[in-house]
Design an enzyme around this catalytic site. Sequence first.
Site, mmCIF file in Angstrom:
data_model
loop_
_atom_site.group_PDB
_atom_site.id
_atom_site.type_symbol
_atom_site.label_atom_id
_atom_site.label_comp_id
_atom_site.label_asym_id
_atom_site.label_seq_id
_atom_site.Cartn_x
_atom_site.Cartn_y
_atom_site.Cartn_z
ATOM 1 N N TYR A 119 -2.633 -10.315 4.358
ATOM 2 C CA TYR A 119 -2.685 -8.890 4.686
ATOM 3 C C TYR A 119 -4.146 -8.511 4.919
ATOM 4 O O TYR A 119 -4.927 -8.411 3.974
ATOM 5 C CB TYR A 119 -2.075 -8.094 3.536
ATOM 6 C CG TYR A 119 -1.968 -6.604 3.724
ATOM 7 C CD1 TYR A 119 -2.228 -5.965 4.934
ATOM 8 C CD2 TYR A 119 -1.578 -5.805 2.646
ATOM 9 C CE1 TYR A 119 -2.117 -4.596 5.076
ATOM 10 C CE2 TYR A 119 -1.452 -4.434 2.783
ATOM 11 C CZ TYR A 119 -1.721 -3.838 3.993
ATOM 12 O OH TYR A 119 -1.609 -2.473 4.118
ATOM 13 N N THR A 146 0.824 -1.207 0.000
ATOM 14 C CA THR A 146 0.000 0.000 0.000
ATOM 15 C C THR A 146 0.856 1.253 0.000
ATOM 16 O O THR A 146 0.626 2.193 -0.786
ATOM 17 C CB THR A 146 -0.918 0.018 1.236
ATOM 18 O OG1 THR A 146 -1.661 -1.188 1.285
ATOM 19 C CG2 THR A 146 -1.872 1.203 1.188
ATOM 20 N N THR A 147 1.865 1.291 0.871
ATOM 21 C CA THR A 147 2.721 2.467 0.996
ATOM 22 C C THR A 147 3.541 2.694 -0.267
ATOM 23 O O THR A 147 3.975 3.811 -0.535
ATOM 24 C CB THR A 147 3.647 2.310 2.216
ATOM 25 O OG1 THR A 147 2.848 1.971 3.348
ATOM 26 C CG2 THR A 147 4.403 3.574 2.527
ATOM 27 N N LYS A 173 -0.159 -9.872 8.310
ATOM 28 C CA LYS A 173 0.004 -8.448 8.570
ATOM 29 C C LYS A 173 -1.383 -7.937 8.943
ATOM 30 O O LYS A 173 -2.271 -7.859 8.094
ATOM 31 C CB LYS A 173 0.542 -7.694 7.359
ATOM 32 C CG LYS A 173 0.608 -6.179 7.575
ATOM 33 C CD LYS A 173 1.026 -5.430 6.326
ATOM 34 C CE LYS A 173 1.019 -3.925 6.586
ATOM 35 N NZ LYS A 173 1.378 -3.139 5.365
ATOM 36 N N ILE A 216 4.972 -4.297 10.150
ATOM 37 C CA ILE A 216 5.277 -3.841 8.797
ATOM 38 C C ILE A 216 4.899 -2.374 8.795
ATOM 39 O O ILE A 216 3.724 -2.017 8.754
ATOM 40 C CB ILE A 216 4.545 -4.666 7.738
ATOM 41 C CG1 ILE A 216 5.040 -6.122 7.802
ATOM 42 C CG2 ILE A 216 4.768 -4.089 6.344
ATOM 43 C CD1 ILE A 216 4.343 -7.074 6.852
ATOM 44 N N TYR A 218 -12.666 -4.329 -3.153
ATOM 45 C CA TYR A 218 -13.725 -3.970 -4.106
ATOM 46 C C TYR A 218 -14.703 -5.104 -4.361
ATOM 47 O O TYR A 218 -15.912 -4.890 -4.404
ATOM 48 C CB TYR A 218 -13.135 -3.463 -5.442
ATOM 49 C CG TYR A 218 -14.180 -2.887 -6.374
ATOM 50 C CD1 TYR A 218 -14.742 -1.642 -6.129
ATOM 51 C CD2 TYR A 218 -14.613 -3.605 -7.485
ATOM 52 C CE1 TYR A 218 -15.706 -1.119 -6.974
ATOM 53 C CE2 TYR A 218 -15.571 -3.098 -8.328
ATOM 54 C CZ TYR A 218 -16.127 -1.852 -8.080
ATOM 55 O OH TYR A 218 -17.086 -1.339 -8.908
ATOM 56 N N ARG A 274 -9.167 -0.462 3.999
ATOM 57 C CA ARG A 274 -8.977 -0.225 2.567
ATOM 58 C C ARG A 274 -9.682 -1.261 1.699
ATOM 59 O O ARG A 274 -10.119 -0.956 0.604
ATOM 60 C CB ARG A 274 -7.476 -0.213 2.232
ATOM 61 C CG ARG A 274 -6.759 1.042 2.724
ATOM 62 C CD ARG A 274 -5.296 1.019 2.319
ATOM 63 N NE ARG A 274 -4.570 2.183 2.800
ATOM 64 C CZ ARG A 274 -4.329 3.281 2.090
ATOM 65 N NH1 ARG A 274 -4.787 3.373 0.856
ATOM 66 N NH2 ARG A 274 -3.650 4.284 2.601
#
Length: 290
Positions: free
Chosen positions: A132, A43-44, A160, A202, A106, A137
């Site tokens: 994850y 993501t980052t 994570k 993380i 989504y 999100r």
Amino acid sequence: MFRGSFTALVTPFKNGAVDESAFADLIERQIAAGTHGLVPGGTTGETPTLTAEERRTVLERAVEIAAGRVPVIAGTGTNATASTIEWQAFAKTIGADAGLVVSPYYNKPSQDGLAAHFCAVADAVEMPIFVYNIPGRSIVDIQPETMARIAEHPNVIGVKDATGEVERVTRQRNLVGEAFIQMSGEDASALGFNAHGGVGAISVTSNVAPELCAKFQEATLEGRWDEARAFNDMLTPLHDALFAAPSPAPTKYALSLLGLCEAEVRLPLVECPEDVKTRVREAMEGCGLL
């Protein structure tokens, strides 16, 4: 191998392109500062805005530059099972140590669908997987009971967890056992996460303050809780500032202040506003980074 401070690496841009030179320098800085592992392509790293070629380059370069000095968990997840399998296979080919597979976003799959997705990826590629879970999100939340089902697969070695629910560590440990590696995906709750039995994070903040984050994690894992709290008190204003605007814009601004990369992000993200920049500068000063 998978313990301590793992940095969710930014992807530096310059004039619209991936800045490979800055990326290499960022990785070298991380390793020199004592970071325990690297996570490119998450993501980052603004992965949704990368082309397939750019994503391959970011993952491959991270593994190449790390050169076995620290483990690399490559971001391989997408919201489609077939493409996730392709990225997981690619990560294995380039020598990554594990894949970070995000819960499909989504699509809004059911718990059965989530279990089927992760097991299909684990079946297809003989490579460790970190699940994850980031409901903020992806919208979907992998429940502890579902995590336990997924963790039955031998290729699924950890999670994570970006739910922010530190008590979930205990619930999942009771269902899955001590061997399942639980890493926090949220800097602000990393202290409590490890107190519940987590073994690392993380981290976004470790892009900016890698040495402090590594020492913080080491203190928790060695049971030096007073020292860990002191590090956490120091880092908390920085955690808050780096999420005062959509991430990773504040993080890239912080790195630009250190001369490490441009503050540039890709649309639909924009650079952080002036009030956030002020917060970032002040927090960095408070940590002795400026």
